[in-house]
Motif scaffolding. Structure first.
Motif, mmCIF file in Angstrom:
data_model
loop_
_atom_site.group_PDB
_atom_site.id
_atom_site.type_symbol
_atom_site.label_atom_id
_atom_site.label_comp_id
_atom_site.label_asym_id
_atom_site.label_seq_id
_atom_site.Cartn_x
_atom_site.Cartn_y
_atom_site.Cartn_z
ATOM 1 N N MET A 1 0.841 -1.190 0.000
ATOM 2 C CA MET A 1 0.000 0.000 0.000
ATOM 3 C C MET A 1 0.880 1.246 0.000
ATOM 4 S SD MET A 1 -3.034 -1.096 2.693
ATOM 5 C CE MET A 1 -4.321 -0.172 1.856
ATOM 6 N N LYS A 2 0.447 2.252 -0.736
ATOM 7 C CA LYS A 2 1.232 3.485 -0.815
ATOM 8 C C LYS A 2 0.648 4.611 0.032
ATOM 9 C CE LYS A 2 2.810 2.423 -5.496
ATOM 10 N NZ LYS A 2 2.839 2.862 -6.918
ATOM 11 N N GLY A 3 -0.679 4.586 0.224
ATOM 12 C CA GLY A 3 -1.326 5.645 0.974
ATOM 13 C C GLY A 3 -1.634 5.248 2.401
ATOM 14 N N ASN A 4 -2.624 5.894 2.952
ATOM 15 C CA ASN A 4 -3.044 5.636 4.322
ATOM 16 C C ASN A 4 -4.376 4.895 4.352
ATOM 17 O OD1 ASN A 4 -0.774 7.121 5.248
ATOM 18 N ND2 ASN A 4 -1.922 9.046 5.031
ATOM 19 N N VAL A 5 -4.691 4.357 5.518
ATOM 20 C CA VAL A 5 -5.938 3.620 5.724
ATOM 21 C C VAL A 5 -6.719 4.316 6.830
ATOM 22 C CG1 VAL A 5 -6.936 1.431 6.518
ATOM 23 C CG2 VAL A 5 -4.964 1.419 4.972
ATOM 24 N N ILE A 6 -8.020 4.362 6.678
ATOM 25 C CA ILE A 6 -8.864 4.850 7.766
ATOM 26 C C ILE A 6 -9.933 3.805 8.056
ATOM 27 C CG2 ILE A 6 -10.545 6.125 6.321
ATOM 28 C CD1 ILE A 6 -10.368 8.349 8.567
ATOM 29 N N VAL A 7 -10.220 3.604 9.335
ATOM 30 C CA VAL A 7 -11.171 2.568 9.741
ATOM 31 C C VAL A 7 -12.142 3.155 10.751
ATOM 32 C CG1 VAL A 7 -9.521 1.743 11.487
ATOM 33 C CG2 VAL A 7 -11.399 0.260 10.769
ATOM 34 N N GLY A 8 -13.397 2.713 10.682
ATOM 35 C CA GLY A 8 -14.410 3.157 11.625
ATOM 36 C C GLY A 8 -15.260 2.002 12.106
ATOM 37 N N GLN A 9 -15.960 2.224 13.195
ATOM 38 C CA GLN A 9 -16.864 1.233 13.768
ATOM 39 C C GLN A 9 -18.242 1.868 13.902
ATOM 40 O OE1 GLN A 9 -14.342 0.766 17.286
ATOM 41 N NE2 GLN A 9 -13.886 -1.342 16.694
ATOM 42 N N SER A 10 -19.270 1.086 13.602
ATOM 43 C CA SER A 10 -20.615 1.660 13.580
ATOM 44 C C SER A 10 -21.637 0.654 14.083
ATOM 45 C CB SER A 10 -20.962 2.093 12.151
ATOM 46 O OG SER A 10 -22.239 2.678 12.084
ATOM 47 N N GLY A 11 -22.768 1.173 14.582
ATOM 48 C CA GLY A 11 -23.846 0.312 15.057
ATOM 49 C C GLY A 11 -23.572 -0.239 16.441
ATOM 50 N N GLY A 12 -24.333 -1.280 16.807
ATOM 51 C CA GLY A 12 -24.185 -1.881 18.131
ATOM 52 C C GLY A 12 -22.854 -2.592 18.285
ATOM 53 N N PRO A 13 -22.134 -2.370 19.393
ATOM 54 C CA PRO A 13 -20.844 -3.019 19.616
ATOM 55 C C PRO A 13 -20.999 -4.523 19.839
ATOM 56 C CG PRO A 13 -21.117 -1.085 21.029
ATOM 57 C CD PRO A 13 -22.466 -1.407 20.453
ATOM 58 N N THR A 14 -19.886 -5.222 19.850
ATOM 59 C CA THR A 14 -19.867 -6.652 20.153
ATOM 60 C C THR A 14 -18.616 -6.961 20.981
ATOM 61 O OG1 THR A 14 -18.472 -7.542 18.366
ATOM 62 C CG2 THR A 14 -20.749 -6.996 17.803
ATOM 63 N N ALA A 15 -18.510 -8.190 21.426
ATOM 64 C CA ALA A 15 -17.309 -8.617 22.146
ATOM 65 C C ALA A 15 -16.144 -8.855 21.199
ATOM 66 C CB ALA A 15 -17.605 -9.890 22.943
ATOM 67 N N ALA A 16 -16.405 -8.864 19.881
ATOM 68 C CA ALA A 16 -15.360 -9.205 18.907
ATOM 69 C C ALA A 16 -15.007 -8.068 17.961
ATOM 70 C CB ALA A 16 -15.809 -10.424 18.080
ATOM 71 N N ILE A 17 -15.723 -6.952 18.007
ATOM 72 C CA ILE A 17 -15.511 -5.894 17.021
ATOM 73 C C ILE A 17 -14.099 -5.309 17.079
ATOM 74 C CG2 ILE A 17 -16.489 -4.118 18.539
ATOM 75 C CD1 ILE A 17 -17.575 -2.732 16.033
ATOM 76 N N ASN A 18 -13.515 -5.261 18.273
ATOM 77 C CA ASN A 18 -12.166 -4.708 18.382
ATOM 78 C C ASN A 18 -11.098 -5.679 17.895
ATOM 79 O OD1 ASN A 18 -12.886 -2.161 19.352
ATOM 80 N ND2 ASN A 18 -13.078 -2.946 21.441
ATOM 81 N N SER A 19 -11.440 -6.952 17.826
ATOM 82 C CA SER A 19 -10.527 -7.910 17.217
ATOM 83 C C SER A 19 -10.421 -7.638 15.719
ATOM 84 C CB SER A 19 -11.000 -9.343 17.476
ATOM 85 O OG SER A 19 -10.037 -10.279 17.044
ATOM 86 N N SER A 20 -11.542 -7.253 15.096
ATOM 87 C CA SER A 20 -11.508 -6.858 13.687
ATOM 88 C C SER A 20 -10.676 -5.597 13.503
ATOM 89 C CB SER A 20 -12.919 -6.619 13.159
ATOM 90 O OG SER A 20 -13.634 -7.835 13.054
ATOM 91 N N LEU A 21 -10.800 -4.657 14.433
ATOM 92 C CA LEU A 21 -9.997 -3.435 14.377
ATOM 93 C C LEU A 21 -8.516 -3.771 14.452
ATOM 94 C CD1 LEU A 21 -9.812 -0.337 14.386
ATOM 95 C CD2 LEU A 21 -10.092 -0.416 16.877
ATOM 96 N N ALA A 22 -8.164 -4.700 15.344
ATOM 97 C CA ALA A 22 -6.764 -5.132 15.458
ATOM 98 C C ALA A 22 -6.294 -5.772 14.155
ATOM 99 C CB ALA A 22 -6.609 -6.109 16.620
ATOM 100 N N GLY A 23 -7.180 -6.551 13.504
ATOM 101 C CA GLY A 23 -6.827 -7.178 12.237
ATOM 102 C C GLY A 23 -6.609 -6.163 11.133
ATOM 103 N N VAL A 24 -7.446 -5.118 11.103
ATOM 104 C CA VAL A 24 -7.277 -4.043 10.125
ATOM 105 C C VAL A 24 -5.933 -3.351 10.339
ATOM 106 C CG1 VAL A 24 -8.108 -1.749 9.434
ATOM 107 C CG2 VAL A 24 -9.729 -3.621 9.753
#
Length: 410
Positions: A1-24
């Motif tokens: 990748m040459k540029g930057n990445v931006i990530v967001g979270q939306s809707g109801g949280p879960t016990a696993a959503i931050n694991s996806s953030l870590a993967g991103v």
């Protein structure tokens, strides 16, 4: 990748959503992204130019492991509905001006149905204007109602918590004997799809018969038949445990929870706040039968109980986060990562990408043949589907007897 990445979270949280953030984050860095930004409170926060550099928070492998074990949305969430492009282009112009300023190559949004609507609209606008940023959705929802994916990250951990909690409630309900019996009614999240409520049957095992009745929103709910069924069960036993979806409706379309109270709050996507189904049914049974009743709402605990996470779920959440970055890096846009089940025994699943236009604003419900003929329980096919998703544990990192989380000061 040459540029930057931006990530967001939306809707109801879960016990696993931050694991996806870590993967991103990890995959973006491994693929050479300059910076990985996190939107604070999703697309709504981005419009206010609220974002952080994730490298300031994830500084070590330990931080990444803490993040994977932290429930709720580390970046903060939102329920913001983007207008249609023809209705308000100024909103899109502002978003794309910010993305251009940050040199964003890939935009990753972790969320459910409504979040995929955001990915759809942004990718359409990028095509319309020739903007180079690529937009990819990363699935997340305890409701498990996203189309085209076998299941969604977040669901396995919620199902594990529900099965565990229902089993513990069943144990508790048999402790004492009451005059005309005890009826415990457990209210479980689920507006239109009963995937979570069906998971109550996971309490079944050699040491537990599971709940006596399970009612999903896929079928109309008959209050009188429900009362008759409970009365029949109380003639055979002193305790009855019932699991109900918060979204069960009468044949005329009214939510059962609306019979006991007015539902005033409606979010940006037109969703009514549902609560009080168990309370109403418990009052109804107490009045009709004269027995002791309990109304139990699992509520927020269903999506926040990271101490009861499924290892399969946490690993797959991390996997789809990485797959979303990989897809964007390889040129995909207007897509969502999906999980495809490859086998049940042993359980294996892989990732693919699907057109987000075929996912956004759609809902996957429990198949009719996975609900019994009477409409008051689920079938073995449902159990066979969900059981692999709850396997394994993720040990929390404990400090002074309490799990430690990765914390972001507001």
């Amino acid at each position: 990748m040459k540029g930057n990445v931006i990530v967001g979270q939306s809707g109801g949280p879960t016990a696993a959503i931050n694991s996806s953030l870590a993967g991103v984050y990890r995959t973006a860095r491994d693929r050479g992204a300059g910076k990985v930004y996190g939107m604070l409170h999703g697309i709504q926060g981005l419009l206010q130019e609220r974002y952080i550099d994730l490298s300031e928070y994830i500084k070590s492998d330990l931080d990444a492991e803490l993040l994977k074990r932290t429930p709720a949305a580390f970046l903060g969430s939102c329920r913001y509905k983007l207008p249609e492009i023809h209705e308000d282009r100024a909103v899109y112009d502002k978003i794309f001006e910010i993305l251009n300023k940050l040199d964003i190559e890939a935009f990753i949004y972790i969320g459910g149905n409504d979040s995929m609507d955001t990915i759809k609209k942004l990718s359409d606008y990028a095509i319309l204007t020739g903007f180079p940023t690529r937009f990819v959705g990363c699935p997340k929802t305890i409701d498990n109602d996203l189309a085209l994916t076998d299941h969604t990250p977040g669901y396995g951990s919620a199902a594990k918590y529900i099965g565990t909690s229902v089993k513990e409630i069943i144990r508790d309900s048999f402790c004492l004997e009451y005059g005309k019996g005890l009826v415990s009614i457990i209210e479980i999240m689920g507006r239109n799809a009963g995937w979570l409520t069906g998971a109550a049957a996971l309490a079944q095992g050699e040491d537990c018969n599971g709940p006596d009745l399970i009612y999903l929103p896929e079928l109309p709910f008959d209050i009188e038949k429900f009362g008759e069924k409970v009365r029949e069960l109380l003639e055979k036993r002193s305790s009855v445990v019932v699991a109900v979806s918060e979204g069960i409706r009468l044949t005329d379309g009214r939510y059962v929870c609306e019979l006991g109270q007015s539902v005033d709050f409606v979010d940006a996507f037109g969703h009514k706040q549902l609560s009080g189904t168990a309370n109403y049914l418990a009052s109804y049974i107490a009045g009709e039968i004269g027995c002791k009743t309990r109304a139990i709402e699992l509520s927020t605990l269903q999506r926040a109980a990271s101490h009861c996470s499924s290892r399969v779920d946490i690993l797959e959440a991390y996997q789809v986060g990485g797959a979303a970055v990989k897809a964007a890096d390889e040129g995909d846009s207007g897509k969502m990562v999906v999980l495809q089940r490859l086998s049940d025994d042993p359980y294996q699943a892989g990732t693919e990408v699907k057109d987000v236009h075929k996912i956004a604003n759609d809902e996957k419900v429990v198949p009719r043949d996975w609900i019994n003929q009477e409409g008051d329980y689920i079938t073995d096919d449902f159990i066979s589907y969900v059981r692999p998703l709850i396997q394994g544990d993720v040990s929390p990192i404990v400090v002074d007897g309490i799990p430690r989380h990765l914390y972001r000061k507001k």
